[in-house]
Design a protein around this motif. Structure first.
Motif, PDB file in Angstrom:
ATOM      1  N   TYR A  99     -61.023 -21.985  24.886  1.00  0.00           N
ATOM      2  CA  TYR A  99     -59.859 -21.278  25.439  1.00  0.00           C
ATOM      3  C   TYR A  99     -60.265 -20.378  26.588  1.00  0.00           C
ATOM      4  O   TYR A  99     -59.685 -20.404  27.666  1.00  0.00           O
ATOM      5  CB  TYR A  99     -59.230 -20.316  24.411  1.00  0.00           C
ATOM      6  N   VAL A 100     -61.241 -19.534  26.287  1.00  0.00           N
ATOM      7  CA  VAL A 100     -61.602 -18.495  27.248  1.00  0.00           C
ATOM      8  C   VAL A 100     -62.045 -19.146  28.556  1.00  0.00           C
ATOM      9  O   VAL A 100     -61.593 -18.764  29.646  1.00  0.00           O
ATOM     10  CB  VAL A 100     -62.724 -17.604  26.686  1.00  0.00           C
ATOM     11  N   MET A 113     -64.324 -20.285  22.665  1.00  0.00           N
ATOM     12  CA  MET A 113     -64.896 -20.291  24.007  1.00  0.00           C
ATOM     13  C   MET A 113     -64.218 -21.323  24.906  1.00  0.00           C
ATOM     14  O   MET A 113     -64.134 -21.158  26.111  1.00  0.00           O
ATOM     15  CB  MET A 113     -66.411 -20.549  23.951  1.00  0.00           C
ATOM     16  N   SER A 166     -55.026 -24.239  28.549  1.00  0.00           N
ATOM     17  CA  SER A 166     -56.156 -23.792  27.733  1.00  0.00           C
ATOM     18  C   SER A 166     -55.952 -24.090  26.250  1.00  0.00           C
ATOM     19  O   SER A 166     -56.920 -24.266  25.528  1.00  0.00           O
ATOM     20  CB  SER A 166     -56.432 -22.302  27.944  1.00  0.00           C
ATOM     21  N   GLY A 225     -59.998 -19.027  31.966  1.00  0.00           N
ATOM     22  CA  GLY A 225     -60.683 -18.307  33.036  1.00  0.00           C
ATOM     23  C   GLY A 225     -60.894 -19.172  34.273  1.00  0.00           C
ATOM     24  O   GLY A 225     -60.598 -18.751  35.394  1.00  0.00           O
ATOM     25  N   LEU A 262     -53.242 -16.594  21.037  1.00  0.00           N
ATOM     26  CA  LEU A 262     -54.179 -16.585  22.171  1.00  0.00           C
ATOM     27  C   LEU A 262     -53.510 -17.013  23.481  1.00  0.00           C
ATOM     28  O   LEU A 262     -53.543 -16.309  24.478  1.00  0.00           O
ATOM     29  CB  LEU A 262     -55.323 -17.564  21.891  1.00  0.00           C
TER      30      LEU A 262
END
Lengths: 337, 270
Positions: A123-124, A121, A257, A128, A201
């Protein structure tokens, strides 16, 4: 530059980071002999051999290798997005974070630490929010359309400061024994937790960003003439600027990230490149990728070898890079800069 | 046939018209001088010709087709632009600057070819700057910088060149060098030049060099008068537009051709 010389430079640019990755396999606090590293590499490349203790394989192939590769990608991304933004905004003081990608990503990561405490999360959310921050800057820049470039920079400054404030807020409400150290450490930047899944990722946006910027590199020259001249020269500035911003953002957000906030690289590596190869973005942009990659691998190696406890990357980049920059300035007397 | 026809063109920022109902056409191998006081709309008019600003009414027809239908790279293959003041940012080499003139011919994800480099080098040759091609363009004088801008426009290989006060800030000699270069380009290449200028004598200079020249006298957003320099640049018009006393003088050179000049005398009280 003649053809032969140019080809030599390109070959050097490609091989330099590979050599750095190769060398960093031999470095580290866990002692692995040179012949053992070679044996492991040989086994991984050809499938022949394999008669070594698995702990060595883990250290060399599953820890050092992904860390070096990720370092190369992150360094290359930060440097190339900085170089492109400097050209696009016609301003040598601009860095990869100018449109708010770092502070956006920092806030995203902090949020993830507060609510999820799971690396995926992080990373995301950081990716984002990094992209979101740039998007907001772009929208603010379009509100008043007379001097788009200045408004875009201003948009970036505003968005950055808002997200910085939000980072502080997140730190303020964070649990001081558990969440706060995680946030602070993340914000200092590190490759320590690098695994192959990080490369998978973060790698996709980073590779897309780098390749896109390399492809459009000559148009960065033309865009640096300013909006009006670039248009009179026949460039669709809205499209070209958009491509540069998207690619630079993908690269920077991908890098941040997976590594946290690593300063300095996106501002100064492009200038070191300018001293070495001049200002023509046709050669400067590939040079920035290569230099940034080498620089971050080397600094990361220093970080994990110098002391028992690892020094965070964001601190070391400036500590090592600053003197190196001054040395180069003296050596080349500014050169092509 | 005209290269550019401007029909009934009106441009406005918000609700305030900058210029209104302008009509003009430019033919091959001709120089059109836009002459008028500061703020009369010359630069805005040039921006409309470049397709950077859009007209509110009327149309600009480029070789038979409305300019609105052109993409930016298509316009750049017809019209090259020499800016008034060029802000130098990064110290690019001169040849790299001139090479940017090939942007309209280079796909987005590509770099200029060897052929483009040859064209750029040739353009530098024409303006007499070949020797400086590897110099950094932040290290050359204003006059040389203007020649580089002209070379870049030449590398675009266009029939039309727009110039916005190309001699602003130049010294006495460099001003003449730029003027001579323009004359040479119009004579050798049948280039058409549209040039905004603050010096009426530029128009006379072109006429004195036997180049088809017209002056569009621009005032308060319209063309007060269009015609040959001798007809438009009169002391009456100077009085009317600028509120100054001036005199047009003419004399025969030893080579037997007539040189015209306009000399300002004094400003008039309202």
């Amino acid at each position: 530059m003649n053809k032969v010389k140019r080809r030599l430079v390109y070959i050097l640019l490609i091989f330099a980071p590979l050599i750095c990755i190769f060398c960093s396999l031999f470095l580290g606090r866990y002692p692995v002999s040179i012949s053992m590293v070679m044996k492991i590499l040989w086994f991984k490349l050809t499938g022949i051999g394999g008669d070594f203790p698995p702990i060595y394989k883990t250290v060399v192939w599953d820890v050092r290798m992904p860390r070096a590769i990720l370092g190369a990608l992150v360094g290359g991304c930060l440097a190339v997005s900085g170089a492109s933004f400097q050209g696009l905004f016609r301003n040598p003081l601009v860095s990869s974070g100018i449109l708010g990608v770092s502070s956006g990503a920092g806030f995203g990561a902090a949020l993830a630490f507060l609510f999820f405490h799971n690396t995926f999360m992080v990373y995301v959310f950081s990716f984002g929010f990094g992209v979101l921050a740039v998007g907001l800057s772009y929208i603010i820049g379009r509100i008043y359309n007379t001097t788009p470039t200045i408004m875009l920079v201003l948009g970036g400054v505003i968005v950055s400061s808002v997200f910085s404030a939000l980072i502080s807020l997140a730190k303020y409400v964070a649990d001081p024994y558990d969440q706060l150290p995680a946030i602070v450490f993340w914000l200092m930047g590190s490759l320590a937790s690098a695994r192959y899944k990080d490369i998978i990722l973060g790698g996709l946006p980073m590779v897309i960003g780098i390749l896109g910027l390399i492809a459009i590199r000559w148009q960065v020259n033309v865009l640096s003439m300013g909006e009006k001249e670039a248009r009179s020269l026949g460039i669709n500035t809205t499209v070209s600027k958009g491509i540069v911003i998207i690619c630079a953002t993908l690269a920077a957000a991908g890098a941040v990230s997976v590594s946290g906030i690593i300063g300095w690289v996106g501002l100064v590596i492009p200038h070191i490149g300018r001293m070495m190869v001049g200002n023509d973005n046709r050669i400067l942009i590939p040079t920035a990728v290569s230099l940034g990659a080498c620089f971050l691998i080397i600094v990361d190696n220093l970080g994990r070898v110098l002391t028992g406890a690892e020094i965070p990357l964001g601190i070391l980049t400036a500590l090592v890079g600053g003197p190196f920059f001054v040395y180069l300035l003296k050596r080349t007397k500014g050169g092509g800069w | 046939m005209s290269l550019i026809e401007v029909r009934n063109a009106t441009f406005a920022y918000e609700h305030e018209n900058v210029f209104e109902n302008i009509d003009i056409d430019v033919r091959r191998g001709e120089i059109l001088c836009l002459f008028g006081p500061n703020g009369c709309g010359k630069t805005t008019f040039l921006d409309c010709l470049l397709g950077i600003l859009k007209l509110k009414r009327g149309q600009i027809v480029l070789e038979g087709e409305n300019i609105d239908h052109f993409k930016s790279y298509e316009i750049a293959k017809h019209i090259a632009y020499v800016p008034q003041r060029h802000e130098r940012t990064f110290p690019y080499k001169i040849i790299d600057i001139v090479l940017m003139g090939r942007a309209a011919y280079t796909p987005t994800f590509s770099t200029p070819s060897m052929e483009d480099v040859a064209i750029a080098e040739n353009a530098l040759e024409i303006v007499g700057m070949s020797k400086l091609k590897d110099r950094r363009y932040t290290q050359i004088s204003g006059g040389q910088g203007q020649m580089v801008m002209i070379a870049r426009a030449l590398a675009q290989k266009t029939p039309i060149m727009l110039m916005d006060e190309p001699t602003a800030h130049l010294d006495f000699k460099h001003e003449l060098t730029v003027m001579e270069t323009i004359v040479k380009l119009v004579k050798d290449k049948a280039l058409s030049v549209i040039m905004a200028t603050h010096f009426p004598n530029h128009a006379f200079y072109f006429e004195n060099n036997d180049i088809p020249t017209r002056v569009a006298l621009m005032n308060e957003g319209e063309f007060a008068e269009i015609g040959y320099p001798g007809k438009v640049l009169t002391s009456e018009n100077m009085k009317r537009i600028f509120n100054i006393n001036s005199e047009v003088i003419s004399h025969l050179t030893t080579r037997g051709n007539e040189l015209k000049h306009i000399i300002p005398i004094n400003t008039l009280k309202k």
